[in-house]
Design a protein around this motif. Sequence first.
Motif, short mmCIF file in Angstrom:
data_model
loop_
_atom_site.label_atom_id
_atom_site.label_comp_id
_atom_site.label_asym_id
_atom_site.label_seq_id
_atom_site.Cartn_x
_atom_site.Cartn_y
_atom_site.Cartn_z
N LEU A 505 34.89 -40.02 -20.16
CA LEU A 505 33.95 -40.80 -20.10
C LEU A 505 34.42 -42.42 -20.51
O LEU A 505 35.47 -42.56 -20.98
CB LEU A 505 32.73 -40.80 -20.66
CG LEU A 505 32.08 -39.42 -20.44
CD1 LEU A 505 30.72 -39.15 -21.22
CD2 LEU A 505 31.72 -39.27 -18.88
N ARG A 506 33.89 -43.44 -20.17
CA ARG A 506 34.18 -44.84 -20.37
C ARG A 506 32.90 -45.63 -20.92
O ARG A 506 31.78 -45.00 -20.78
CB ARG A 506 34.66 -45.64 -19.29
CG ARG A 506 35.84 -45.00 -18.74
CD ARG A 506 36.99 -45.38 -19.39
NE ARG A 506 38.45 -45.12 -18.87
CZ ARG A 506 38.92 -43.82 -18.99
NH1 ARG A 506 38.33 -42.98 -19.79
NH2 ARG A 506 39.95 -43.67 -18.43
N GLU A 625 30.55 -42.65 -16.17
CA GLU A 625 31.03 -41.49 -15.98
C GLU A 625 31.68 -41.71 -14.62
O GLU A 625 31.45 -42.41 -13.73
CB GLU A 625 29.89 -40.55 -15.69
CG GLU A 625 28.73 -40.92 -14.74
CD GLU A 625 27.72 -39.62 -14.39
OE1 GLU A 625 28.06 -38.67 -14.98
OE2 GLU A 625 26.69 -40.23 -13.81
N PRO A 626 32.83 -40.73 -14.47
CA PRO A 626 33.48 -40.97 -13.45
C PRO A 626 32.72 -40.31 -12.29
O PRO A 626 32.26 -39.39 -12.15
CB PRO A 626 34.73 -39.96 -13.75
CG PRO A 626 34.29 -39.09 -14.67
CD PRO A 626 33.20 -39.83 -15.73
N HIS A 701 33.87 -45.48 -11.96
CA HIS A 701 33.25 -45.35 -12.90
C HIS A 701 31.87 -45.90 -12.80
O HIS A 701 31.61 -47.12 -12.15
CB HIS A 701 33.47 -45.71 -14.21
CG HIS A 701 34.62 -44.68 -14.77
ND1 HIS A 701 36.00 -45.13 -14.48
CD2 HIS A 701 34.46 -43.35 -15.59
CE1 HIS A 701 36.63 -43.97 -15.20
NE2 HIS A 701 35.94 -43.37 -15.77
#
Length: 718
Positions: A505-506, A625-626, A701
């Motif tokens: 995640l980012r 989230e991707p 993302h």
Amino acid sequence: MAQKSQEKGSAGGTPVVTEPERIRNVVLVGHSGAGKTTLVEALLAATGTISRAGTVADGTTVGDHDPAAVRQQRSVSLSCAPLLHNGIKVNLLDTPGYADFVGELRAGLRAADAALFVVSAAGGMDAATVALWEECAAVDMPRAVAVARLDQPRADVDETVALCQRLFGDNVMPLYLPMLGDDGVSTEGLLGLITRRVFDYSAGLPADVRDPDPEHQPAIDESRNELIEGIIAESEDETLMDRYLDGEEISTEVLIDDLEKAVARGHFYPVVPVCAATGVGLDVLLEVLTAAFPSPPEHDLPAVTGVDGSPRPPLTCDPDGPLVAEVVKTTVDRHVGRVSLVRVFSGTLRPDQTVHISGHGMAERGHPDHDADERVGHIYTPLGATLREVPLCAAGDICAITKSGSAETGDTISAKSDPLLIAPWEMPEPLLPVAIVARSRADEDALARNLARLVAGDPTLRLERNPETHQLVLWCMGEAHADVVLDRLRAGGVELDTEPVRVSLRETLTAPARGHGRHVKQSGGHGQYAVCDIEVEPLPRGSGFEFADRVVGGAVPHNYIPSVEKGVRAQLARGLVAGHPVVDLRVTLVDGKAHSVDSSDAAFQTAGALALRDAAERAQPVLLEPIDEVTIRVPDGSVGTVLGDLSGRRGRVLGTEPDPDTEGRTLVRAEVPATELLRYAVELRSMTAGTGTFRRHFVRHDPMPTHLADQVRKEQSP
């Protein structure tokens, strides 16, 4: 029939053949339980290659390495079994019937020149077998159908042939009809449609060939007319159909000759009923394999280039030509070591020969490009798990070599003086991730060794060490594939566990804010002093990170501004709310304070990180989230189910269109969060009866829904 070649040694009764015209490479295809392995055993026994046929249930077939292991993992590996019939060597390539092991099946297709589809007379047909027929049709591979398991209680040859014709096409026609016994159920013989002869197996093999009884004649005549019309339609003699329609009796020799040519060209597909248990049809099936299927020189060979990609002329199947061979399968035997099954396309492979081994084009699967010169030791002919030494392997044949230090599945073996490279065959992408962890430090070392061996032999297995989640992930074709891989690792002495796969995640900030970082410490000696004020603002998605400064008056000395940036970047990497990297952000240093003695690079790094964390409390942080774009290929009848499922996965459908390559299939394009795709390979197969496939690639993302983000924060908050 081709002239007899010189025989240079033998292996288990199968002589070494040096003329490609006397070789047939046949891959057996069919779903699990259709009877492929049992049929191979029966053919080997019928030709005297083995003394008696083994059974899958007992783990005593020629492909079995270890009965105990096979009972647990049978029917998941490609195996090769050669036999000799009428002076023709036939290499039977038995493939797994489970969809998860399509890599083994594709390897078998690459090594073969024709395919024998084995269909159970009592078990029907699965959609994956139909898809494979279409795949063979796309490359014009010659095919035939064996309707097996005639001894089963619900066996129905007529219905099975009709099913094959509906699913495979009109050019699928039986050469023989079953002849029932006095009980009206068991099959005791076959009625030959071209020859109008009865093959009676009531006394076993060989069949008693005789004229048909009067009650057989109507069935023979009706089916024979349809078969003859199908053969004549594919004949190169354009006058043959007119002569037949005018009432001329076409000779048996002409019909057989045209039949064999049509089968070899991949335009006509004969059906033969067979029963491994009783021997019915085994001899006539061997005739189809040896007389109708093409020899290696009649089949197109794969393209080759130089190792540097330079063009080279097409290969010819010539034992005296340049050496070009391919590793179609690599396994690691616990007693012998690395064993490579090799198809020789050109030239002759000999013991003690120094060759060049090239592997290119599979780096994305964990198989980095490699080149090496190695000396071939002994050469063997494989009979399942048994290896028998031979003096050579000529063009068109299949052999095994052992103890190669670098050979992997898909590698090219060529002359040291002229290294060549065969274009790799197409492999499906493994899309089911399984995270594994070793139980101890000793297990970690053993795990690394065993994984290297498995990856070398299985191009459908991809190994990933995720630097963000710190997980070791095996990407597999499905649950059965994953189970076999894990079992093989454990059988190699590795104690391991699986754990839930984590998605990378980012984090980002969604509102502008100011942050204050003050790092002041005095502990009796040299102190630490740094103060900085920053402004943060979000950037468009995909912009990354930007750092700027608007410091005036030297509030932060110029030499410490890079220290602030370094501290900010370090904090971005550690995350702000759940330990994930922070992206798409601009940080501007606007003010600060320094001390002439106590300020330092480390102090300003710490102050920069504190300032960013302070700003994050007011900048509305979110988790990203991707998002993957997926292209899903499904039968038309499954489109509604798939679209409904995508909606439940928070997917956004981009569109649907007919599959340009296959009639009756639809391509669905959608964007789906990667967290929703962890088990999609299994679930799509369930929704589409094993026929759905998909591809995926990362696009961007996007913010994660609040309720899911809150759950992640609780689980992963530092």
